[in-house]
Write an enzyme that holds these catalytic residues in place. Sequence first.
Site, PDB file in Angstrom:
ATOM      1  N   LYS A 146       0.812  -1.213   0.000  1.00  0.00           N
ATOM      2  CA  LYS A 146       0.000   0.000   0.000  1.00  0.00           C
ATOM      3  C   LYS A 146       0.847   1.264   0.000  1.00  0.00           C
ATOM      4  CE  LYS A 146      -4.260  -1.822   1.983  1.00  0.00           C
ATOM      5  NZ  LYS A 146      -3.947  -3.230   1.794  1.00  0.00           N
ATOM      6  N   GLU A 230      -3.420   6.914   7.582  1.00  0.00           N
ATOM      7  CA  GLU A 230      -4.090   7.772   6.602  1.00  0.00           C
ATOM      8  C   GLU A 230      -5.182   8.604   7.268  1.00  0.00           C
ATOM      9  OE1 GLU A 230      -3.773   5.249   2.447  1.00  0.00           O
ATOM     10  OE2 GLU A 230      -5.660   5.262   3.543  1.00  0.00           O
ATOM     11  N   HIS A 265     -15.215  -3.302   7.984  1.00  0.00           N
ATOM     12  CA  HIS A 265     -14.492  -2.869   6.788  1.00  0.00           C
ATOM     13  C   HIS A 265     -14.649  -3.861   5.644  1.00  0.00           C
ATOM     14  CE1 HIS A 265     -12.800   0.169   9.359  1.00  0.00           C
ATOM     15  NE2 HIS A 265     -12.216  -0.738  10.118  1.00  0.00           N
ATOM     16  N   ARG A 323      -6.945  -8.839  -8.627  1.00  0.00           N
ATOM     17  CA  ARG A 323      -7.606 -10.143  -8.754  1.00  0.00           C
ATOM     18  C   ARG A 323      -9.052  -9.907  -9.121  1.00  0.00           C
ATOM     19  NH1 ARG A 323     -10.702  -9.684  -4.220  1.00  0.00           N
ATOM     20  NH2 ARG A 323      -9.754  -8.802  -2.347  1.00  0.00           N
TER      21      ARG A 323
END
Length: 722
Positions: A146, A230, A265, A323
């Site tokens: 990430k 973040e 999430h 994917r």
Amino acid sequence: MRSVARPTALRATLPQRPRRWNSAASANTAAAEPLRSILIANRGEIALRVGRTAAQHGIRTTTLYTDPDRRSQHALSSPFAVNLGSTDQYLNGARIIAVAQQHDCQAIHPGYGFLSENAAFAKACTDAGLKFIGPPYTAIEAMGDKSRSKEIMIAAGVPCIPGYHGSNQDPAGLALEADKVGYPLMLKAVKGGGGKGMRIARTADEFQQQLESAKSEARSSFGDDVMLVEKYITTPRHIEVQVFADKHGNCLALGERDCSIQRRHQKILEESPAPNLAEDVRQDLWEKARQAALAVGYEGAGTVEFIFDNDTGDFFFMEMNTRLQVEHPVTEAVTGLDLVHWQILVAEGKPLPLTQSEVEARIKQRGHAIEARIYAEDPTMNFTPSTGKLLHLRTPAETDSVRIDAGFIQGDEVSSHYDPMIAKLIVSGPDRTAALQKMERALEEYEVVGPITNIEFLKRCCRSPAFVRGEVETGYIQKYHEELFATVEVPEEVWVQAAIGLYEAEQRVRNGGLEPTWPLQTLGFGNAPQPREFHLQESSSDPLVVNKTVAVRVLKTAGDTFSVSVADHAVPQTVTSHFAPATNTLTTFFPHTRLSSLLIRDPSAPTNPTLLTLFNQGTLYRLQLATPPWALKALGARDVANSVLAPMPCKILRVEVRAGEWVRRHQALVVIESMKMETVVRSPVEGRVRRVVHGEGEMCGAGTRLVEFEEEGEGGEREGGA
């Protein structure tokens, strides 16, 4: 107004798909060898899904399974099925490659999860001479980290959310960076996915606790606890774009999906197109997604995920899933395409069959699609996974506009070893209103008995006024918690039907399994019919929630006639009721209405042999036969309501309280792990801990006592107060 710049010439700067195959592409196509055999390196519904497309195109499939999956549907779906043994072997890349070679497979399809985004596995497949039906390992590597992916996106002109993506992982250093970013913020595992290794820290006071929890879950799930920090958008939407690229430089956007309705999430409702989205923003999202894919030399199916800020209208790159997504059927419904077939075409070296304009025309013609994920989980217990045998399973009829992708049939076991998703329900319609109405009807026809499911919760979501208006955000469930979890009273007629169902079941047992006959003397009741009183409760997963007990008195007065009274009603009512064992249907004629219910009883369940499930007019009711209060008192039994039970098979990770401690309502008691997910078991009441039953590292079965509370008056007063 949005503040992110949109280059007006962006479409012209990206490689465009030719109207038809150019000469170089045609030459490559002619030389490409069609795939004849594929190993499916996955399980459950995605293994079955890949197998269906492969079969349609004459491709032989080899499937894999582990010991817990030996009777699963995907293991039985192919005559070429290999037992890998222990539970973790879906992650044994070297073993899987060896199996593919032994069975003369040309390619490996990884599905989603497990090894699907493992760059080392993708490279190992290529090195072994096998086609990896997915992107190049370099793209997986670039987008799987990430931190690195953010750097690539910024360089490519794709907007990214502010945060810290550096190498300093010292908790104190991360706390300083968190202060710079500002609260609230999101902690994410760099190698994370599927909602695991993610926590929200709303204040500096809870930062370290959330960091420790995120790291622990990341280590367990990915073997890596490197985190990034973040800025957390307070009213975000989760909008993702399905992209597809081939080996010839062509990249398409196949529309976007809104996946904002989430818990833990993880998504539970997905739809396409995204509601209430301006067309210029939609086109900009598509272009940025293509830009992101081209920046890493992408091939095959991928999803570029964005956070859309409802307050400002800005969107930011979040991550790329390299994917096929769980929710890919939504895109298939609005494009009419088979994305697994496209994956195979790309792996064979063929160009993409359509242009961007042709894709857009399809999307405009085909309307709207919604997917609901059917999970074995308990929404009332913070969506903790549920396990057990599927005692009863009835699904809506599949049509051109109703599709079910499932990995289970009736009689299968939902284990604690893997993801608890039972199926995906996908509906489509000419517009969002029609699709939503169809989804609500289909959910009402969906019946599952055994593990607790989220179906009733999904119904509430689909009926929620704000969701109907398309006013969605990732915090939707928390925002509308009171509405979505409102208590619904069980109608009196349902209590009556449950009691009659239990009464008739008892008579069949006494009658050797045959239908009850009249007169009752033949059943050993003597010279006169005998009444039976049943004490019933709603079945709650929360051991400290004491539901009211309803006493229903039943007396059979003729073949199909009953005299029934509920609770303290002085005057009994007479009803006509007939139970059909072949269909488990009980039809009752009340004085003012006729009610037909499906009744399923599980007398063999070891934890609750008195559970009765009714489906009535599209609603599920779970009731249980309660021990009368006088019997509990006479037996001197300690009420289980004073214990907190394990909601599923689990391992104790941490114990947060000790014996004698006074705890507040919602205070953390223990942290457990199941299905590689951490779950905090919290106190439903305020009270004093009598005993912590199990310690850290111990394994517990579902229904095992974890913490016992003192009964009222047992342990004295709370410290510091009366």
